[in-house]
Design a protein around this motif. Structure first.
Motif, PDB file in Angstrom:
ATOM      1  N   ASN A  86      34.728  34.190  41.302  1.00  0.00           N
ATOM      2  CA  ASN A  86      34.257  34.741  42.578  1.00  0.00           C
ATOM      3  C   ASN A  86      34.981  34.130  43.774  1.00  0.00           C
ATOM      4  N   LEU A  87      35.223  32.826  43.728  1.00  0.00           N
ATOM      5  CA  LEU A  87      35.964  32.193  44.819  1.00  0.00           C
ATOM      6  C   LEU A  87      37.395  32.722  44.895  1.00  0.00           C
ATOM      7  N   ALA A  88      38.042  32.855  43.753  1.00  0.00           N
ATOM      8  CA  ALA A  88      39.397  33.396  43.728  1.00  0.00           C
ATOM      9  C   ALA A  88      39.413  34.842  44.220  1.00  0.00           C
ATOM     10  N   TRP A  89      38.401  35.611  43.833  1.00  0.00           N
ATOM     11  CA  TRP A  89      38.312  37.006  44.266  1.00  0.00           C
ATOM     12  C   TRP A  89      38.213  37.073  45.798  1.00  0.00           C
ATOM     13  N   LEU A  90      37.373  36.221  46.371  1.00  0.00           N
ATOM     14  CA  LEU A  90      37.225  36.204  47.828  1.00  0.00           C
ATOM     15  C   LEU A  90      38.530  35.820  48.526  1.00  0.00           C
ATOM     16  N   ALA A  91      39.265  34.894  47.934  1.00  0.00           N
ATOM     17  CA  ALA A  91      40.487  34.397  48.571  1.00  0.00           C
ATOM     18  C   ALA A  91      41.675  35.332  48.385  1.00  0.00           C
ATOM     19  N   LEU A  92      41.747  36.026  47.257  1.00  0.00           N
ATOM     20  CA  LEU A  92      42.979  36.734  46.908  1.00  0.00           C
ATOM     21  C   LEU A  92      42.892  38.254  46.920  1.00  0.00           C
ATOM     22  N   VAL A  93      41.699  38.802  46.818  1.00  0.00           N
ATOM     23  CA  VAL A  93      41.549  40.252  46.663  1.00  0.00           C
ATOM     24  C   VAL A  93      40.742  40.803  47.833  1.00  0.00           C
ATOM     25  N   SER A  94      41.154  41.923  48.348  1.00  0.00           N
ATOM     26  CA  SER A  94      40.428  42.514  49.475  1.00  0.00           C
ATOM     27  C   SER A  94      39.495  43.640  49.036  1.00  0.00           C
ATOM     28  N   LEU A  95      39.168  43.687  47.758  1.00  0.00           N
ATOM     29  CA  LEU A  95      38.241  44.696  47.245  1.00  0.00           C
ATOM     30  C   LEU A  95      36.814  44.166  47.313  1.00  0.00           C
ATOM     31  N   PRO A  96      35.806  45.060  47.184  1.00  0.00           N
ATOM     32  CA  PRO A  96      34.411  44.605  47.217  1.00  0.00           C
ATOM     33  C   PRO A  96      34.103  43.600  46.096  1.00  0.00           C
ATOM     34  N   GLN A  97      33.115  42.777  46.332  1.00  0.00           N
ATOM     35  CA  GLN A  97      32.762  41.710  45.395  1.00  0.00           C
ATOM     36  C   GLN A  97      32.214  42.237  44.073  1.00  0.00           C
ATOM     37  N   TRP A  98      31.850  43.516  44.018  1.00  0.00           N
ATOM     38  CA  TRP A  98      31.371  44.100  42.759  1.00  0.00           C
ATOM     39  C   TRP A  98      32.437  44.024  41.673  1.00  0.00           C
ATOM     40  N   GLY A  99      33.685  44.081  42.065  1.00  0.00           N
ATOM     41  CA  GLY A  99      34.768  43.964  41.090  1.00  0.00           C
ATOM     42  C   GLY A  99      34.762  42.602  40.421  1.00  0.00           C
ATOM     43  N   ALA A 100      34.457  41.561  41.181  1.00  0.00           N
ATOM     44  CA  ALA A 100      34.376  40.214  40.615  1.00  0.00           C
ATOM     45  C   ALA A 100      33.217  40.124  39.625  1.00  0.00           C
ATOM     46  N   LEU A 101      32.131  40.828  39.902  1.00  0.00           N
ATOM     47  CA  LEU A 101      31.001  40.830  38.979  1.00  0.00           C
ATOM     48  C   LEU A 101      31.411  41.414  37.631  1.00  0.00           C
ATOM     49  N   ILE A 102      32.184  42.479  37.650  1.00  0.00           N
ATOM     50  CA  ILE A 102      32.656  43.090  36.408  1.00  0.00           C
ATOM     51  C   ILE A 102      33.561  42.123  35.648  1.00  0.00           C
ATOM     52  N   VAL A 103      34.457  41.461  36.371  1.00  0.00           N
ATOM     53  CA  VAL A 103      35.334  40.470  35.741  1.00  0.00           C
ATOM     54  C   VAL A 103      34.497  39.337  35.150  1.00  0.00           C
ATOM     55  N   CYS A 104      33.484  38.894  35.862  1.00  0.00           N
ATOM     56  CA  CYS A 104      32.617  37.813  35.369  1.00  0.00           C
ATOM     57  C   CYS A 104      31.846  38.231  34.119  1.00  0.00           C
ATOM     58  N   LEU A 105      31.386  39.465  34.066  1.00  0.00           N
ATOM     59  CA  LEU A 105      30.681  39.943  32.874  1.00  0.00           C
ATOM     60  C   LEU A 105      31.615  39.983  31.670  1.00  0.00           C
ATOM     61  N   LEU A 106      32.849  40.416  31.875  1.00  0.00           N
ATOM     62  CA  LEU A 106      33.833  40.400  30.790  1.00  0.00           C
ATOM     63  C   LEU A 106      34.139  38.973  30.349  1.00  0.00           C
ATOM     64  N   TYR A 107      34.262  38.077  31.320  1.00  0.00           N
ATOM     65  CA  TYR A 107      34.503  36.660  31.033  1.00  0.00           C
ATOM     66  C   TYR A 107      33.337  36.077  30.229  1.00  0.00           C
ATOM     67  N   ALA A 108      32.112  36.399  30.636  1.00  0.00           N
ATOM     68  CA  ALA A 108      30.926  35.893  29.924  1.00  0.00           C
ATOM     69  C   ALA A 108      30.898  36.396  28.492  1.00  0.00           C
ATOM     70  N   ALA A 109      31.201  37.666  28.291  1.00  0.00           N
ATOM     71  CA  ALA A 109      31.235  38.207  26.933  1.00  0.00           C
ATOM     72  C   ALA A 109      32.285  37.486  26.079  1.00  0.00           C
ATOM     73  N   ALA A 110      33.436  37.206  26.662  1.00  0.00           N
ATOM     74  CA  ALA A 110      34.489  36.498  25.931  1.00  0.00           C
ATOM     75  C   ALA A 110      34.062  35.070  25.600  1.00  0.00           C
ATOM     76  N   VAL A 111      33.453  34.382  26.552  1.00  0.00           N
ATOM     77  CA  VAL A 111      33.024  33.005  26.308  1.00  0.00           C
ATOM     78  C   VAL A 111      31.988  32.955  25.197  1.00  0.00           C
ATOM     79  N   PHE A 112      30.986  33.833  25.247  1.00  0.00           N
ATOM     80  CA  PHE A 112      29.943  33.795  24.227  1.00  0.00           C
ATOM     81  C   PHE A 112      30.453  34.282  22.870  1.00  0.00           C
ATOM     82  N   ARG A 113      31.525  35.016  22.856  1.00  0.00           N
ATOM     83  CA  ARG A 113      32.072  35.490  21.589  1.00  0.00           C
ATOM     84  C   ARG A 113      33.006  34.475  20.952  1.00  0.00           C
ATOM     85  N   TRP A 114      33.903  33.888  21.759  1.00  0.00           N
ATOM     86  CA  TRP A 114      34.991  33.095  21.179  1.00  0.00           C
ATOM     87  C   TRP A 114      34.956  31.602  21.469  1.00  0.00           C
ATOM     88  N   VAL A 115      34.122  31.150  22.377  1.00  0.00           N
ATOM     89  CA  VAL A 115      34.147  29.698  22.699  1.00  0.00           C
ATOM     90  C   VAL A 115      33.120  28.954  21.909  1.00  0.00           C
TER      91      VAL A 115
END
Length: 90
Positions: free
Chosen positions: A61-90
């Motif tokens: 979310n911090l990187a999204w705010l600093a680097l991307v000018s799109l709405p923060q909802w996009g970061a939420l989608i990225v975070c959900l994908l990240y969470a799925a990956a962490v719970f699957r493979w970590v």
């Protein structure tokens, strides 16, 4: 709570975190698990993976705010994908 200047999104955020902690506590009591080793080559439990997910999501979310000018909802989608990956493979 007026001194904290709570907004609806802030209250929702903290309610979700509190709910996650409660659910994970109940899961740990009802369905104990043994640690597993994933791609990080460290033993992790559900709680460890939740912590890794929350910490990584904060940085996403911090990187999204600093680097991307799109709405923060996009970061939420990225975070959900990240969470799925962490719970699957970590």
């Amino acid at each position: 709570m007026d001194w904290m200047a709570w907004t609806v999104p802030t209250a929702i955020f903290f309610a979700v975190i509190a709910s996650l902690l409660a659910v994970f506590s109940i899961l740990a009591i009802r369905y104990p698990e043994s640690p597993r080793v994933g791609i990080l080559r460290i033993e992790t439990t559900r709680g460890d993976r939740l912590f890794i997910t929350l910490l990584g999501s904060a940085f996403i979310n911090l990187a999204w705010l600093a680097l991307v000018s799109l709405p923060q909802w996009g970061a939420l989608i990225v975070c959900l994908l990240y969470a799925a990956a962490v719970f699957r493979w970590v």
